[in-house]
Design a protein around this motif. Structure first.
Motif, PDB file in Angstrom:
ATOM      1  N   UNK A  23     -18.692  38.558 -40.821  1.00  0.00           N
ATOM      2  CA  UNK A  23     -17.320  38.079 -40.626  1.00  0.00           C
ATOM      3  C   UNK A  23     -16.420  39.315 -40.560  1.00  0.00           C
ATOM      4  N   UNK A  24     -15.620  39.402 -39.507  1.00  0.00           N
ATOM      5  CA  UNK A  24     -14.740  40.559 -39.322  1.00  0.00           C
ATOM      6  C   UNK A  24     -13.402  40.391 -40.017  1.00  0.00           C
ATOM      7  N   UNK A  25     -12.961  39.163 -40.154  1.00  0.00           N
ATOM      8  CA  UNK A  25     -11.649  38.895 -40.725  1.00  0.00           C
ATOM      9  C   UNK A  25     -11.103  37.623 -40.126  1.00  0.00           C
ATOM     10  N   UNK A  26      -9.787  37.494 -40.153  1.00  0.00           N
ATOM     11  CA  UNK A  26      -9.153  36.295 -39.624  1.00  0.00           C
ATOM     12  C   UNK A  26      -8.120  36.658 -38.574  1.00  0.00           C
ATOM     13  N   UNK A  27      -7.957  35.732 -37.609  1.00  0.00           N
ATOM     14  CA  UNK A  27      -6.917  35.938 -36.603  1.00  0.00           C
ATOM     15  C   UNK A  27      -5.586  35.423 -37.145  1.00  0.00           C
ATOM     16  N   UNK A  28      -4.555  35.450 -36.324  1.00  0.00           N
ATOM     17  CA  UNK A  28      -3.216  35.048 -36.768  1.00  0.00           C
ATOM     18  C   UNK A  28      -3.159  33.583 -37.194  1.00  0.00           C
ATOM     19  N   UNK A  29      -4.031  32.744 -36.613  1.00  0.00           N
ATOM     20  CA  UNK A  29      -4.045  31.315 -36.938  1.00  0.00           C
ATOM     21  C   UNK A  29      -4.887  31.024 -38.183  1.00  0.00           C
ATOM     22  N   UNK A  30      -5.527  32.033 -38.736  1.00  0.00           N
ATOM     23  CA  UNK A  30      -6.340  31.847 -39.932  1.00  0.00           C
ATOM     24  C   UNK A  30      -7.796  31.528 -39.659  1.00  0.00           C
ATOM     25  N   UNK A  31      -8.225  31.572 -38.400  1.00  0.00           N
ATOM     26  CA  UNK A  31      -9.625  31.326 -38.046  1.00  0.00           C
ATOM     27  C   UNK A  31     -10.447  32.582 -38.315  1.00  0.00           C
ATOM     28  N   UNK A  32     -11.619  32.387 -38.890  1.00  0.00           N
ATOM     29  CA  UNK A  32     -12.498  33.524 -39.157  1.00  0.00           C
ATOM     30  C   UNK A  32     -13.136  33.994 -37.861  1.00  0.00           C
ATOM     31  N   UNK A  33     -13.175  35.299 -37.665  1.00  0.00           N
ATOM     32  CA  UNK A  33     -13.801  35.899 -36.486  1.00  0.00           C
ATOM     33  C   UNK A  33     -15.122  36.504 -36.926  1.00  0.00           C
ATOM     34  N   UNK A  34     -16.186  36.132 -36.211  1.00  0.00           N
ATOM     35  CA  UNK A  34     -17.533  36.605 -36.515  1.00  0.00           C
ATOM     36  C   UNK A  34     -17.999  37.546 -35.410  1.00  0.00           C
ATOM     37  N   UNK A  35     -18.936  38.422 -35.763  1.00  0.00           N
ATOM     38  CA  UNK A  35     -19.465  39.360 -34.772  1.00  0.00           C
ATOM     39  C   UNK A  35     -20.946  39.589 -35.003  1.00  0.00           C
ATOM     40  N   UNK A  36     -21.650  39.817 -33.894  1.00  0.00           N
ATOM     41  CA  UNK A  36     -23.009  40.338 -33.968  1.00  0.00           C
ATOM     42  C   UNK A  36     -22.847  41.842 -33.947  1.00  0.00           C
ATOM     43  N   UNK A  37     -23.394  42.508 -34.951  1.00  0.00           N
ATOM     44  CA  UNK A  37     -23.234  43.950 -35.068  1.00  0.00           C
ATOM     45  C   UNK A  37     -24.586  44.635 -35.195  1.00  0.00           C
ATOM     46  N   UNK A  38     -24.611  45.879 -34.760  1.00  0.00           N
ATOM     47  CA  UNK A  38     -25.790  46.717 -34.913  1.00  0.00           C
ATOM     48  C   UNK A  38     -25.354  48.096 -35.377  1.00  0.00           C
ATOM     49  N   UNK A  39     -26.174  48.692 -36.229  1.00  0.00           N
ATOM     50  CA  UNK A  39     -25.839  50.040 -36.708  1.00  0.00           C
ATOM     51  C   UNK A  39     -26.421  51.113 -35.794  1.00  0.00           C
ATOM     52  N   UNK A  40     -27.248  50.712 -34.834  1.00  0.00           N
ATOM     53  CA  UNK A  40     -27.886  51.665 -33.922  1.00  0.00           C
ATOM     54  C   UNK A  40     -27.211  51.620 -32.551  1.00  0.00           C
ATOM     55  N   UNK A  41     -26.835  52.773 -32.051  1.00  0.00           N
ATOM     56  CA  UNK A  41     -26.120  52.858 -30.773  1.00  0.00           C
ATOM     57  C   UNK A  41     -26.970  52.305 -29.630  1.00  0.00           C
ATOM     58  N   UNK A  42     -28.237  52.649 -29.575  1.00  0.00           N
ATOM     59  CA  UNK A  42     -29.072  52.185 -28.467  1.00  0.00           C
ATOM     60  C   UNK A  42     -29.257  50.667 -28.512  1.00  0.00           C
ATOM     61  N   UNK A  43     -29.311  50.069 -29.699  1.00  0.00           N
ATOM     62  CA  UNK A  43     -29.416  48.615 -29.809  1.00  0.00           C
ATOM     63  C   UNK A  43     -28.095  47.960 -29.396  1.00  0.00           C
ATOM     64  N   UNK A  44     -26.988  48.617 -29.708  1.00  0.00           N
ATOM     65  CA  UNK A  44     -25.677  48.125 -29.283  1.00  0.00           C
ATOM     66  C   UNK A  44     -25.594  48.099 -27.762  1.00  0.00           C
ATOM     67  N   UNK A  45     -25.994  49.192 -27.127  1.00  0.00           N
ATOM     68  CA  UNK A  45     -25.938  49.281 -25.667  1.00  0.00           C
ATOM     69  C   UNK A  45     -26.871  48.269 -25.008  1.00  0.00           C
ATOM     70  N   UNK A  46     -28.088  48.124 -25.553  1.00  0.00           N
ATOM     71  CA  UNK A  46     -29.034  47.159 -24.992  1.00  0.00           C
ATOM     72  C   UNK A  46     -28.519  45.736 -25.190  1.00  0.00           C
ATOM     73  N   UNK A  47     -27.922  45.462 -26.353  1.00  0.00           N
ATOM     74  CA  UNK A  47     -27.354  44.143 -26.610  1.00  0.00           C
ATOM     75  C   UNK A  47     -26.242  43.804 -25.634  1.00  0.00           C
ATOM     76  N   UNK A  48     -25.369  44.770 -25.368  1.00  0.00           N
ATOM     77  CA  UNK A  48     -24.301  44.558 -24.385  1.00  0.00           C
ATOM     78  C   UNK A  48     -24.885  44.286 -23.001  1.00  0.00           C
TER      79      UNK A  48
END
Length: 117
Positions: free
Chosen positions: A31-56
């Motif tokens: 969970x990244x936090x909340x937007x202005x309306x109070x909805x929680x924003x979620x993200x798929x995250x990776x700590x590895x740059x190459x996995x981030x690039x491949x995921x994108x």
């Protein structure tokens, strides 16, 4: 941590994470936090740059990735993400600055062709 994809829809994010992990990427849902309306924003995250690039790459342009999406509603979200990505490229190509550069280049090439002949 590098964000691969973000959304307010937790189930969508969890499915994207599952599909990426099935392809060998190390990723987590946070969970990244909340937007202005109070909805929680979620993200798929990776700590590895190459996995981030491949995921994108998988999410934004891999056709086989779409065939594994379980919920058809999520396909619409992915098509929207992919369309937004190509719209950015098209708008860059059509920007006035790039068009001016093409025009100047064409004038220079035409001038050289006339001058040489």
């Amino acid at each position: 941590m590098f964000n691969i994809v973000e959304s307010k829809d937790k189930k969508f994010i969890e499915e994207m994470n599952l599909l990426l992990r099935m392809r060998g990427l190390e990723s987590v849902v946070n969970a990244l936090g909340q937007d202005a309306a109070g909805n929680t924003i979620y993200a798929v995250q990776s700590s590895l740059v190459d996995h981030h690039e491949k995921g994108l790459h998988l999410i934004l342009s891999d056709r086989a990735f779409l065939s594994d999406v379980i919920n058809p509603q999520y396909l619409e979200i992915l098509y929207g993400l992919r369309g937004g990505n190509s719209d950015d490229i098209v708008s860059l190509i059509k920007s006035p600055r790039i068009l001016k550069m093409w025009a100047i280049t064409a004038v220079i090439v035409l001038g050289l062709v006339i001058f040489i002949n």
